[in-house]
Scaffold this motif. Structure first.
Motif, mmCIF file in Angstrom:
data_model
loop_
_atom_site.group_PDB
_atom_site.id
_atom_site.type_symbol
_atom_site.label_atom_id
_atom_site.label_comp_id
_atom_site.label_asym_id
_atom_site.label_seq_id
_atom_site.Cartn_x
_atom_site.Cartn_y
_atom_site.Cartn_z
ATOM 1 N N ARG A 11 42.496 -14.218 30.307
ATOM 2 C CA ARG A 11 43.085 -15.303 29.532
ATOM 3 C C ARG A 11 44.340 -15.838 30.217
ATOM 4 O O ARG A 11 44.613 -17.024 30.177
ATOM 5 C CB ARG A 11 43.437 -14.841 28.117
ATOM 6 N N TYR A 12 45.069 -14.928 30.833
ATOM 7 C CA TYR A 12 46.299 -15.304 31.530
ATOM 8 C C TYR A 12 46.324 -14.598 32.887
ATOM 9 O O TYR A 12 45.928 -13.449 33.005
ATOM 10 C CB TYR A 12 47.543 -14.903 30.734
ATOM 11 N N PHE B 158 29.772 -24.990 34.893
ATOM 12 C CA PHE B 158 30.808 -25.936 35.310
ATOM 13 C C PHE B 158 32.174 -25.244 35.355
ATOM 14 O O PHE B 158 32.438 -24.351 34.562
ATOM 15 C CB PHE B 158 30.925 -27.089 34.305
ATOM 16 N N TYR C 188 36.178 -26.603 35.104
ATOM 17 C CA TYR C 188 37.120 -27.696 34.874
ATOM 18 C C TYR C 188 38.543 -27.145 34.986
ATOM 19 O O TYR C 188 38.788 -25.970 34.762
ATOM 20 C CB TYR C 188 36.975 -28.253 33.457
ATOM 21 N N GLN D 67 42.368 -28.245 33.217
ATOM 22 C CA GLN D 67 42.929 -29.071 32.168
ATOM 23 C C GLN D 67 44.437 -29.096 32.313
ATOM 24 O O GLN D 67 45.088 -28.039 32.308
ATOM 25 C CB GLN D 67 42.545 -28.523 30.786
ATOM 26 N N GLY E 101 43.760 -34.599 30.745
ATOM 27 C CA GLY E 101 42.501 -34.193 30.128
ATOM 28 C C GLY E 101 41.780 -33.155 30.960
ATOM 29 O O GLY E 101 42.390 -32.384 31.704
ATOM 30 N N LEU E 102 40.475 -33.128 30.856
ATOM 31 C CA LEU E 102 39.645 -32.192 31.609
ATOM 32 C C LEU E 102 39.083 -32.889 32.832
ATOM 33 O O LEU E 102 38.535 -33.991 32.733
ATOM 34 C CB LEU E 102 38.481 -31.685 30.764
ATOM 35 N N LEU F 194 38.837 -23.973 32.716
ATOM 36 C CA LEU F 194 37.796 -23.807 31.707
ATOM 37 C C LEU F 194 36.423 -23.777 32.363
ATOM 38 O O LEU F 194 36.102 -24.618 33.198
ATOM 39 C CB LEU F 194 37.841 -24.961 30.701
ATOM 40 N N PHE G 228 31.817 -24.106 26.083
ATOM 41 C CA PHE G 228 32.997 -23.749 26.858
ATOM 42 C C PHE G 228 33.463 -22.327 26.583
ATOM 43 O O PHE G 228 33.339 -21.816 25.475
ATOM 44 C CB PHE G 228 34.152 -24.700 26.539
ATOM 45 N N GLY G 229 34.037 -21.718 27.608
ATOM 46 C CA GLY G 229 34.732 -20.455 27.459
ATOM 47 C C GLY G 229 36.137 -20.686 26.920
ATOM 48 O O GLY G 229 36.552 -21.834 26.739
ATOM 49 N N PRO G 230 36.891 -19.615 26.691
ATOM 50 C CA PRO G 230 38.224 -19.748 26.094
ATOM 51 C C PRO G 230 39.297 -20.228 27.065
ATOM 52 O O PRO G 230 40.373 -20.633 26.642
ATOM 53 C CB PRO G 230 38.532 -18.326 25.621
#
Lengths: 116, 112
Positions: A9-10, A33, A35, A37, A42-43, A90, A107-109
């Motif tokens: 997550r971090y 995919f 991405y 952000q 945006g993404l 993401l 999407f993942g977190p």
């Protein structure tokens, strides 16, 4: 339910380090995919994979590479991390569709990467 | 690629209907329009998708005029939990490539 997990997550890395971000999905989706952000932007699509070992560049591939050795796993690699790669990353997946159609992405977190 | 433009932010009171418009002047013939919702510290979540006219599901409606140069996401009777960023996505899957354009998102704030 589709489950898309991301390895961290971090993450905090130093400039010049090689960084691996991993994404795993459990729904047998063909498409995956990556991405990034950023506030106000945006993404933006970095890379896209439509099959194992297949990849296509997105809008901002510079400074990144990807690997897809297995269907369920898609890795984003920063060969030499730089401070301008500090961002939220993401991962998303989508099932196979015939060309010309559209699809729903899952999407993942996200992984918040900080490069110092 | 189709470029999308959305308002940066919108405010609403609980119980009101909210309409968020996305402009996509150079949308291609085969492009679809999709909307996603994103809460803080989460990935975006699919809301609704359409190609033309009107689409409706249990959470939202999507209005697309005949020229398809814009689209409007309509959220009926919003609640505090609808506070989120809403993204408009225009694109299509081409078999071996993904032609996608996300908007910069509209931050919706719902208050009592």
């Amino acid at each position: 339910d589709v489950k898309v997990t991301q390895s961290s997550r971090y993450l905090v890395k130093r400039t010049g380090e090689k960084v691996f971000l991993e994404c795993v999905q459990d729904m047998d989706h063909e498409n995956m995919f990556w991405y990034r952000q950023d506030p106000g932007l945006g993404l933006r699509l970095i890379y896209f994979s439509y099959d194992v070992k297949m990849k296509e560049k997105g809008d901002i591939p510079e400074g990144y590479s990807v690997s897809r050795e297995k269907k369920e796993r898609f890795s984003l690699i920063l060969e030499s991390a730089s401070t301008n790669q500090t961002s939220m990353y993401l991962c998303a997946t989508a099932p196979f569709l015939l060309a010309g159609g559209s699809y729903e992405q899952y999407f993942g977190p996200g992984t918040r990467l900080t490069v110092t | 690629l189709a470029k999308t433009t959305q308002p940066i932010s919108m405010d609403s009171y609980e119980g009101q209907e909210v309409n968020i418009t996305c402009s996509h002047n150079n949308i291609a013939t085969n492009d679809y329009i999709t909307w996603y919702q994103q809460f803080p510290s989460q990935g975006p979540r699919f809301i609704i998708q359409g190609y033309k006219t009107k689409v409706k599901n249990e959470v939202a409606s999507l209005f697309i005029p005949a020229d398809r140069k814009s689209s409007t996401l309509s959220l009926p009777r919003v609640s505090l939990s609808d506070t989120a960023v809403y993204y408009c996505l225009v694109g299509r899957y081409t078999g071996t490539a993904s032609k996608l354009t996300f908007g910069t998102g509209t931050r919706l704030q719902v208050t009592l």
